[in-house]
Design a protein around this motif. Structure first.
Motif, PDB file in Angstrom:
ATOM      1  N   TRP A   9       0.832  -1.215   0.000  1.00  0.00           N
ATOM      2  CA  TRP A   9       0.000   0.000   0.000  1.00  0.00           C
ATOM      3  C   TRP A   9       0.867   1.267   0.000  1.00  0.00           C
ATOM      4  CZ3 TRP A   9      -3.774  -1.904   4.376  1.00  0.00           C
ATOM      5  CH2 TRP A   9      -4.551  -2.961   3.872  1.00  0.00           C
ATOM      6  N   ASP A  12       2.222   1.675  -3.299  1.00  0.00           N
ATOM      7  CA  ASP A  12       1.112   2.034  -4.185  1.00  0.00           C
ATOM      8  C   ASP A  12       0.782   3.525  -4.078  1.00  0.00           C
ATOM      9  OD1 ASP A  12      -0.665   1.240  -6.082  1.00  0.00           O
ATOM     10  OD2 ASP A  12      -2.263   0.707  -4.662  1.00  0.00           O
ATOM     11  N   LEU A  13       0.627   4.007  -2.857  1.00  0.00           N
ATOM     12  CA  LEU A  13       0.264   5.421  -2.639  1.00  0.00           C
ATOM     13  C   LEU A  13       1.392   6.358  -3.107  1.00  0.00           C
ATOM     14  CD1 LEU A  13      -1.511   5.231   0.824  1.00  0.00           C
ATOM     15  CD2 LEU A  13      -2.544   5.965  -1.314  1.00  0.00           C
ATOM     16  N   SER A  16       1.887   6.106  -6.951  1.00  0.00           N
ATOM     17  CA  SER A  16       0.806   6.788  -7.662  1.00  0.00           C
ATOM     18  C   SER A  16       1.042   8.298  -7.657  1.00  0.00           C
ATOM     19  CB  SER A  16      -0.542   6.471  -7.024  1.00  0.00           C
ATOM     20  OG  SER A  16      -0.788   5.091  -7.110  1.00  0.00           O
ATOM     21  N   ARG A  60      -5.051   6.197 -13.482  1.00  0.00           N
ATOM     22  CA  ARG A  60      -4.618   5.019 -12.736  1.00  0.00           C
ATOM     23  C   ARG A  60      -4.332   5.370 -11.270  1.00  0.00           C
ATOM     24  NH1 ARG A  60      -0.120   2.165 -11.534  1.00  0.00           N
ATOM     25  NH2 ARG A  60      -0.461  -0.080 -11.408  1.00  0.00           N
ATOM     26  N   SER A  61      -3.546   6.430 -11.096  1.00  0.00           N
ATOM     27  CA  SER A  61      -3.107   6.763  -9.736  1.00  0.00           C
ATOM     28  C   SER A  61      -4.271   7.239  -8.872  1.00  0.00           C
ATOM     29  CB  SER A  61      -2.024   7.843  -9.802  1.00  0.00           C
ATOM     30  OG  SER A  61      -0.960   7.363 -10.562  1.00  0.00           O
ATOM     31  N   HIS A  64      -6.123   4.261  -7.828  1.00  0.00           N
ATOM     32  CA  HIS A  64      -5.423   3.505  -6.763  1.00  0.00           C
ATOM     33  C   HIS A  64      -5.564   4.200  -5.418  1.00  0.00           C
ATOM     34  CE1 HIS A  64      -2.696   0.431  -8.882  1.00  0.00           C
ATOM     35  NE2 HIS A  64      -3.644   0.823  -9.749  1.00  0.00           N
ATOM     36  N   LYS A  67      -9.108   3.982  -4.156  1.00  0.00           N
ATOM     37  CA  LYS A  67      -9.394   2.619  -3.663  1.00  0.00           C
ATOM     38  C   LYS A  67      -8.830   2.435  -2.256  1.00  0.00           C
ATOM     39  CE  LYS A  67      -8.115  -2.164  -4.624  1.00  0.00           C
ATOM     40  NZ  LYS A  67      -7.214  -3.012  -5.400  1.00  0.00           N
ATOM     41  N   LEU A  71     -11.348   2.019   0.814  1.00  0.00           N
ATOM     42  CA  LEU A  71     -11.381   0.715   1.480  1.00  0.00           C
ATOM     43  C   LEU A  71     -10.933   0.841   2.930  1.00  0.00           C
ATOM     44  CD1 LEU A  71     -10.014  -1.757  -1.254  1.00  0.00           C
ATOM     45  CD2 LEU A  71     -12.361  -1.471  -0.487  1.00  0.00           C
ATOM     46  N   THR A  72      -9.916   1.674   3.149  1.00  0.00           N
ATOM     47  CA  THR A  72      -9.409   1.853   4.531  1.00  0.00           C
ATOM     48  C   THR A  72     -10.447   2.559   5.398  1.00  0.00           C
ATOM     49  OG1 THR A  72      -7.213   2.118   3.523  1.00  0.00           O
ATOM     50  CG2 THR A  72      -7.383   2.646   5.853  1.00  0.00           C
TER      51      THR A  72
ATOM     52  N   ALA B 103      -8.858  -7.419   5.281  1.00  0.00           N
ATOM     53  CA  ALA B 103      -8.857  -6.549   4.093  1.00  0.00           C
ATOM     54  C   ALA B 103      -9.462  -5.198   4.429  1.00  0.00           C
ATOM     55  CB  ALA B 103      -9.669  -7.216   2.983  1.00  0.00           C
ATOM     56  N   GLY B 104      -8.899  -4.152   3.890  1.00  0.00           N
ATOM     57  CA  GLY B 104      -9.421  -2.796   4.124  1.00  0.00           C
ATOM     58  C   GLY B 104      -8.829  -2.152   5.360  1.00  0.00           C
ATOM     59  N   THR B 105      -7.973  -2.834   6.098  1.00  0.00           N
ATOM     60  CA  THR B 105      -7.319  -2.203   7.258  1.00  0.00           C
ATOM     61  C   THR B 105      -5.821  -2.109   6.998  1.00  0.00           C
ATOM     62  OG1 THR B 105      -6.849  -4.281   8.371  1.00  0.00           O
ATOM     63  CG2 THR B 105      -9.039  -3.333   8.749  1.00  0.00           C
ATOM     64  N   TRP B 106      -5.164  -1.339   7.814  1.00  0.00           N
ATOM     65  CA  TRP B 106      -3.704  -1.194   7.684  1.00  0.00           C
ATOM     66  C   TRP B 106      -2.980  -2.465   8.124  1.00  0.00           C
ATOM     67  CZ3 TRP B 106      -1.630   2.440   4.910  1.00  0.00           C
ATOM     68  CH2 TRP B 106      -2.341   3.638   4.689  1.00  0.00           C
ATOM     69  N   LYS B 127       2.859  -7.218  -7.109  1.00  0.00           N
ATOM     70  CA  LYS B 127       1.950  -6.162  -6.640  1.00  0.00           C
ATOM     71  C   LYS B 127       2.699  -4.835  -6.460  1.00  0.00           C
ATOM     72  CE  LYS B 127      -2.506  -6.448  -5.644  1.00  0.00           C
ATOM     73  NZ  LYS B 127      -3.414  -5.380  -6.102  1.00  0.00           N
ATOM     74  N   ASP B 129       4.114  -3.006  -8.400  1.00  0.00           N
ATOM     75  CA  ASP B 129       4.316  -2.594  -9.801  1.00  0.00           C
ATOM     76  C   ASP B 129       4.821  -1.171  -9.938  1.00  0.00           C
ATOM     77  OD1 ASP B 129       1.801  -1.719  -8.867  1.00  0.00           O
ATOM     78  OD2 ASP B 129       1.181  -1.303 -10.941  1.00  0.00           O
ATOM     79  N   HIS B 130       4.610  -0.338  -8.934  1.00  0.00           N
ATOM     80  CA  HIS B 130       5.112   1.036  -9.034  1.00  0.00           C
ATOM     81  C   HIS B 130       6.633   1.108  -9.049  1.00  0.00           C
ATOM     82  CE1 HIS B 130       0.943   2.287  -8.134  1.00  0.00           C
ATOM     83  NE2 HIS B 130       1.306   3.305  -8.900  1.00  0.00           N
ATOM     84  N   SER B 133       6.766   1.237 -12.808  1.00  0.00           N
ATOM     85  CA  SER B 133       6.101   2.351 -13.525  1.00  0.00           C
ATOM     86  C   SER B 133       6.738   3.699 -13.186  1.00  0.00           C
ATOM     87  CB  SER B 133       4.605   2.365 -13.229  1.00  0.00           C
ATOM     88  OG  SER B 133       4.385   2.598 -11.843  1.00  0.00           O
ATOM     89  N   VAL B 134       7.157   3.853 -11.916  1.00  0.00           N
ATOM     90  CA  VAL B 134       7.772   5.150 -11.547  1.00  0.00           C
ATOM     91  C   VAL B 134       9.122   5.339 -12.279  1.00  0.00           C
ATOM     92  CG1 VAL B 134       8.717   6.533  -9.650  1.00  0.00           C
ATOM     93  CG2 VAL B 134       6.536   5.367  -9.376  1.00  0.00           C
TER      94      VAL B 134
END
Lengths: 515, 161
Positions: A9, A12-13, A16, A60-61, A64, A67, A71-72, B103-106, B127, B129-130, B133-134
């Motif tokens: 995560w 991801d953050l 993004s 995309r970002s 992400h 989401k 979700l959090t 799921a959905g929590t830290w 997962k 993937d950044h 991409s970055v």
């Protein structure tokens, strides 16, 4: 075993956010590039690619981040609603980015073409500016160059000793340099308003046809020997070279000819041949004369001994007298042959050609005047005294003058002309007559021993041969110019320098030729 | 004025279409797997286009210039990222290889089955993937910066000459 999703995560953050940041920075740079050169199609392409990538990064970002946040924070239902839109837009943005990327090949080719055209335009523009600024100077410089070049080639054309001629496709003379005009005896290139044709000057038209064939076939002729003639009929040999210029249809447009007069060379060759021939004959004659001279002396001696004891009234005495007379004639011929072969002794005395000429004239003048032949004198007073064998030189003049009289027959004149060429240190004596002249076929043989056109018994044919030998013995030359019914001119050229005399006195023979 | 009017009308029409989505019997039904397939094909298209870009950059020897060489690296990372994303989307739809706990929590984590621990581990890695991409967008950024620098230098030298 379980793995925490927390690092994913975070990446991801953060990833993004960085994607959005860098995509916008890329757009900024691409815009700057475009600003550098608005017409550059590659920069435009890159800007559009960056716009698409920025759209892709946002779609995309933002999806992400949304989401993760939704979700959090427990808003799963909101995310479920947004998810298809986010995914669909994201997919579309992939396609847009990929599509734009595919245009790179076309864009680059267009850019290359534009750059090429632009460069060509720029060069043309710069050249135009340069020409505009320097047109006057360039024209002046080019004009000067042209004038110089024209002068140079005009000078070559004008001063060339050989004829340079330009004729058109019909062989009409377009241009001819002064040497060519003089050679062909022309004063202009037209007669009655029509251009003169070159073939008119060919003695044999077959030669012209052959030249034309060669020009058509190979485009040029080189060093072709032909006989040309002038309007007044004078013929002279030339070496002809020519190059044809053909038009698009393959027909000859024009031909440039170079005409080299070789009549002097030919005459020289002829003269050399004659000299060679006479030298050979001279050697032969000298050999024979030496061999015959001794037996003749013996015959003459014994004949004279027999005559001493014989009474004059007898038949035997008369026979011996005949033998003596003919033996003496033979001895004279032998001596003449030896003179021709230059085997006789030549005396070296200080003399003057005018004295020799005057003495010969004093002998023949009265007799000639009775026959109606006038003798004219044109003596050059500058002629100096020379080292020569005056008796032999008198014999030469006598021979020439007697020949002239015989050629004239009755009524005519003989001109005796002398000239001193100080530059060449030569004395030139000419005997010109107004007689019948010598036929061309006889010209090459007149100095041959025993060659005569006189009836048998009137001449031995040794006069000119002897004269030739004497003149050669004086290191001189004897030349003849004659045309039928125009008379003949015999020219004797003698060296006047004192050095020759010294050489002769010292007994060394100088074979140096003055012509 | 006329142009902006057309734009507004077009936007309204598109919004109306989205708001009035209803099953249409006359057209083919696009159920859930189609969205994933379309997305995966879009990734593939992305890979192909980037591959073609690299081909032309190399064919015309543009990679001899630093700016275009960096753009080439960017395209390469985008290809790697797309492959990564295709793998993630594929593993996402397998479902039974791992479980997401909390799921959905830290404190969320992936619990792996013994039989598919390798796949789960791969899923965990891809997962991230950044991490591809970055760098891809970063290489594009520095590539563009280099091209700009070159363009500025050329412009200056042109101006001087």
């Amino acid at each position: 075993m379980s793995l925490p999703l927390f690092p994913i995560w975070i990446v991801d953050l953060l990833g993004s956010s960085l994607m959005i940041l860098f995509s916008f920075l890329c757009v900024r740079l691409a815009k700057k590039l475009k600003d550098q050169d608005q017409s550059n199609v590659v920069w435009t392409y890159l800007l559009w690619l960056c716009y698409a990538l920025a759209g892709f990064a946002i779609s995309r970002s933002v999806g992400h981040i949304a989401k993760r946040v939704l979700l959090t924070s427990g808003h799963d239902d909101v995310w479920d609603f947004l998810r298809p839109y986010s995914g669909a837009i994201n997919t579309l943005m992939f396609v847009v980015v990929a599509s734009i990327t595919l245009f790179f090949e076309r864009t680059w080719k267009v850019y290359q073409q534009i750059s090429k055209d632009q460069k060509a335009l720029q060069e043309a523009h710069e050249e135009l500016i340069y020409l505009n600024r320097n047109l006057e100077n360039l024209v002046t410089a080019r004009t000067q160059e042209l004038a110089f070049s024209e002068r140079k080639y005009r000078r070559i054309f004008e001063v060339s000793r050989d004829g340079i001629m330009l004729v058109d496709g019909n062989a009409a003379i377009i241009n001819l340099n002064p040497a060519g005009l003089s050679l062909l005896g022309l004063s202009g290139l037209t007669t009655n308003g029509k251009r003169i044709r070159f073939p008119n000057f060919f003695d044999n038209l077959d030669n012209w046809t052959a030249i034309q064939d060669a020009l058509s076939l190979q485009g040029f002729v080189s060093d072709t020997e032909v006989l040309l003639k002038t309007d007044n009929g004078t013929r002279f040999p030339v070496l002809l070279s020519g190059t044809a210029e053909k038009g698009e249809n393959g027909k000859i447009d024009s031909v440039q000819f170079l005409i080299k007069d070789i009549s002097q060379r030919k005459a020289m060759e002829k003269q050399l041949l004659q000299a060679d021939k006479l030298a050979s004959i001279g050697q032969l004659a000298a050999g024979i004369a030496h061999e015959i001279n001794n037996p003749l002396s013996m015959v003459l001696g014994y004949t004279q001994l027999l005559l001493r004891d014989e009474k004059e009234a007898t038949q035997q005495y008369a026979d011996l007298r005949i033998i003596e007379k003919h033996t003496r004639t033979c001895k004279t011929i032998v001596e003449d042959l030896l003179s021709f072969a230059r085997s006789t002794q030549t005396r070296q005395e200080v003399g003057h050609v005018h004295t020799a000429l005057d003495e010969v004239l004093s002998v023949v003048q009265h007799h000639f005047e009775l026959d109606g032949i006038k003798i004219e004198k044109d003596f050059d007073s500058k002629i100096p005294k020379m080292i020569l064998d005056e008796e032999k030189i008198k014999q030469v003049f006598m021979n020439l003058i007697m020949n002239a009289k015989q050629a004239i027959g009755k009524k005519g004149s003989i001109l005796l002309k002398t000239h001193y060429d100080q530059a060449l240190s030569q004395v030139i004596i000419q005997v010109a007559d107004t007689g019948t002249g010598i036929p061309p076929e006889h010209l090459s043989r007149i100095f041959d021993p025993f060659f005569t056109t006189k009836p048998t018994g009137e001449g031995t044919g040794l006069g000119l041969s002897v004269s030739y030998g004497i003149v050669k013995d004086h290191d001189g030359e004897i030349l003849v110019r004659s045309e039928p019914d125009q008379g003949s001119v015999f020219t004797v050229i003698l060296p006047a320098n004192s050095a020759r005399g010294t050489e002769i006195i010292n007994g060394r023979r100088n074979s140096f030729d003055y012509r | 004025m006329k142009k902006s009017y057309v734009t507004i009308v077009s936007c309204c029409f598109i919004l109306l279409m989205f708001a009035m989505v209803q099953p249409a019997g006359a057209t083919q039904v696009h159920a859930e797997p189609e969205g994933l397939w379309a997305h995966q094909i879009a990734h593939l298209f992305f890979i192909i286009s980037m591959g073609i870009l690299i081909y032309w950059l190399r064919e015309w020897k543009l990679v001899e210039e630093k700016g275009w060489r960096l753009v080439q690296y960017s395209a390469l990372f985008f290809i790697l990222w797309n492959i990564d994303a295709i793998i993630v989307h594929h593993l996402d739809q397998l479902g039974d290889t791992f479980r997401t706990i909390n799921a959905g929590t830290w404190y969320a984590s992936i619990s792996m089955n013994k039989d598919s621990s390798g796949l789960a581990f791969l899923y965990y890695i891809v997962k991230l993937d950044h991490l591809l991409s970055v760098p891809a967008i970063f290489f594009l950024y520095i590539g563009l910066r280099q091209l700009l620098k070159q363009a500025q230098v050329m412009k200056t030298s042109d101006g001087k000459s």
